[in-house]
Design an enzyme around this catalytic site. Sequence first.
Site, PDB file in Angstrom:
ATOM      1  N   HIS A   1      33.662  -2.187 -47.377  1.00  0.00           N
ATOM      2  CA  HIS A   1      32.754  -3.081 -47.912  1.00  0.00           C
ATOM      3  C   HIS A   1      33.830  -4.483 -48.347  1.00  0.00           C
ATOM      4  O   HIS A   1      33.207  -5.671 -48.296  1.00  0.00           O
ATOM      5  CB  HIS A   1      31.868  -3.105 -49.024  1.00  0.00           C
TER       6      HIS A   1
ATOM      7  N   ARG B   1      32.138   4.971 -58.656  1.00  0.00           N
ATOM      8  CA  ARG B   1      30.920   4.353 -57.892  1.00  0.00           C
ATOM      9  C   ARG B   1      31.641   3.329 -56.921  1.00  0.00           C
ATOM     10  O   ARG B   1      30.991   3.055 -55.857  1.00  0.00           O
ATOM     11  CB  ARG B   1      29.997   3.606 -58.737  1.00  0.00           C
TER      12      ARG B   1
ATOM     13  N   LYS C   1      24.523   9.223 -52.570  1.00  0.00           N
ATOM     14  CA  LYS C   1      24.538   7.896 -53.329  1.00  0.00           C
ATOM     15  C   LYS C   1      24.174   8.380 -54.767  1.00  0.00           C
ATOM     16  O   LYS C   1      24.568   8.021 -55.801  1.00  0.00           O
ATOM     17  CB  LYS C   1      23.763   6.881 -52.963  1.00  0.00           C
TER      18      LYS C   1
ATOM     19  N   GLU D   1      29.446   1.583 -62.487  1.00  0.00           N
ATOM     20  CA  GLU D   1      30.750   0.999 -61.520  1.00  0.00           C
ATOM     21  C   GLU D   1      31.930   1.087 -62.307  1.00  0.00           C
ATOM     22  O   GLU D   1      32.634   0.089 -62.406  1.00  0.00           O
ATOM     23  CB  GLU D   1      30.320  -0.081 -60.666  1.00  0.00           C
TER      24      GLU D   1
ATOM     25  N   HIS E   1      32.530  -7.197 -46.166  1.00  0.00           N
ATOM     26  CA  HIS E   1      31.663  -8.210 -46.538  1.00  0.00           C
ATOM     27  C   HIS E   1      32.228  -9.615 -46.193  1.00  0.00           C
ATOM     28  O   HIS E   1      31.510 -10.417 -46.044  1.00  0.00           O
ATOM     29  CB  HIS E   1      31.768  -8.230 -48.315  1.00  0.00           C
TER      30      HIS E   1
ATOM     31  N   ASN F   1      32.211   1.457 -52.074  1.00  0.00           N
ATOM     32  CA  ASN F   1      32.658   0.213 -51.360  1.00  0.00           C
ATOM     33  C   ASN F   1      33.522   0.265 -50.237  1.00  0.00           C
ATOM     34  O   ASN F   1      34.011  -0.673 -49.658  1.00  0.00           O
ATOM     35  CB  ASN F   1      33.149  -0.761 -52.541  1.00  0.00           C
TER      36      ASN F   1
ATOM     37  N   GLU G   1      25.585   2.754 -43.332  1.00  0.00           N
ATOM     38  CA  GLU G   1      25.883   3.280 -44.774  1.00  0.00           C
ATOM     39  C   GLU G   1      25.922   4.791 -44.770  1.00  0.00           C
ATOM     40  O   GLU G   1      26.373   5.486 -45.592  1.00  0.00           O
ATOM     41  CB  GLU G   1      24.592   2.770 -45.533  1.00  0.00           C
TER      42      GLU G   1
ATOM     43  N   LYS H   1      20.636  -1.337 -59.310  1.00  0.00           N
ATOM     44  CA  LYS H   1      21.207  -2.650 -59.206  1.00  0.00           C
ATOM     45  C   LYS H   1      20.320  -3.746 -58.663  1.00  0.00           C
ATOM     46  O   LYS H   1      19.611  -3.451 -57.501  1.00  0.00           O
ATOM     47  CB  LYS H   1      22.371  -2.787 -58.234  1.00  0.00           C
TER      48      LYS H   1
ATOM     49  N   HIS I   1      24.787  -6.834 -41.838  1.00  0.00           N
ATOM     50  CA  HIS I   1      25.540  -6.171 -42.722  1.00  0.00           C
ATOM     51  C   HIS I   1      26.202  -4.691 -42.450  1.00  0.00           C
ATOM     52  O   HIS I   1      27.312  -4.803 -42.278  1.00  0.00           O
ATOM     53  CB  HIS I   1      24.665  -5.980 -44.095  1.00  0.00           C
TER      54      HIS I   1
ATOM     55  N   ARG J   1       9.449  -9.742 -70.381  1.00  0.00           N
ATOM     56  CA  ARG J   1      10.546  -8.789 -70.662  1.00  0.00           C
ATOM     57  C   ARG J   1      10.355  -7.286 -69.854  1.00  0.00           C
ATOM     58  O   ARG J   1      11.267  -6.678 -70.477  1.00  0.00           O
ATOM     59  CB  ARG J   1      10.624  -8.705 -72.045  1.00  0.00           C
TER      60      ARG J   1
END
Length: 353
Positions: A236, A229, A215, A225, A240, A233, A177, A135, A256, A113
């Site tokens: 992206h 936030r 960031k 988000e 993506h 993107n 980025e 994340k 990427h 946990r």
Amino acid sequence: MKRIALKDYEIVFANELDFLSQFIKDKSPSAVFVLVDANTEKYCLPVIENHIKPFNYKKISIAAGEENKHLGTCEIIWKNLLDNHADRKALMINLGGGVIGDMGGFAASCYKRGIDFINIPTTVLSQVDASIGGKLAVDFKYGKNLIGLFRNPGLVFISTEFYQSLSEREYKNGFAEIFKHALIRSKEQWEKLSSLSSLYAENIDKIIFDSVMVKKEVVEIDPFEKGLRKILNFGHTIGHAVEAVSIEESKAPLFHGEAVVVGMICEAFLSTKQSTLTQRELTEIIEILGKHFTKYDISLFDREKVWNYMLMDKKNEASIVQYAGLNAIGEANYNQVLDKEAFQEALDFYQNL
Ligand SMILES: NC(=O)c1ccc[n+]([C@@H]2O[C@H](COP(=O)([O-])OP(=O)(O)OC[C@H]3O[C@@H](n4cnc5c(N)ncnc54)[C@H](O)[C@@H]3O)[C@@H](O)[C@H]2O)c1
Ligand SMILES: [Zn+2]
């Protein structure tokens, strides 16, 4: 030594690592585990080894690459922890790029946990992006990062020492980025970056720090988000999808960051139509990004496939494709609706550059 304090942890920037050993000592964990992949074991572990040796650490080494970011690898990590009798006071150090950070954090968060973990990101991309914002995830069946959660590390330790073993392509990958952070939030940083003739800049430590600050500010305002936030993107939505199709279709897939550069140019183009970005700003963005990133031939990609990937994007609402655009250099928006016609136009624009 510079530090950025967040609500419940710190990001520390230092090329000398005494701080790391002091932090571990203060935590007094029952055991220390270091998660590495084959590359970071070879190139990065030696950089920190002397500082963690006193803690009699155990190494968990996994194969490198996104293809190993799945639950099967987590099982290896969990088995290793169990075989070594790790209890809930054990500490995990994730030493590697975004794959190690995301998966190590995820595995640590689920083990009994949740045990504490430290992130030591070793690629440019993971330092300015993956290691901040909480994340954590692994890839699962239908796509990337589908199984995961939000949880912060105890500490993020950033050092540019690790760049020495990065290939030029990996190094530049992270700069996509860095450019993105400047474009969405800081005209001042964009201007500084614009003046660089090479990305191997003398003031690299400052560049990384400033980028992390962008960031940090954004995720602090909107950790889950719900709104702001989403500006992260930028580039992206199309990026993506282009990345996914290039992995599927090409023998030499785009990294990427390279795909995000394509996405940023397309979405900046769309911003001149749907937002207030000017033609002059668009030309400037194309010129500066073009100085460091080559143009990719996207004419071979199956556009239907690219569009279908965009339809599956996690960020969509009610099956409407949305993207983050620019109002100006240094100021972004989000929830911009993208229809198929505009998408075609943006890809045509990129292709004809
Ligand atoms: N959590 C987030 O907010 C977030 C944000 C962006 C990206 N990500 C995730 O990050 C991952 C991509 O990160 P990445 O580009 O760092 O990938 P990565 O971890 O796969 O690292 C890229 C390659 O570089 C190698 N490497 C790492 N550090 C090195 C070093 N110092 N010297 C030599 N080789 C080194 C790795 O072994 C790997 O082969 C993706 O899985 C993505 O989903 C997460
Ligand atoms: Zn990205």
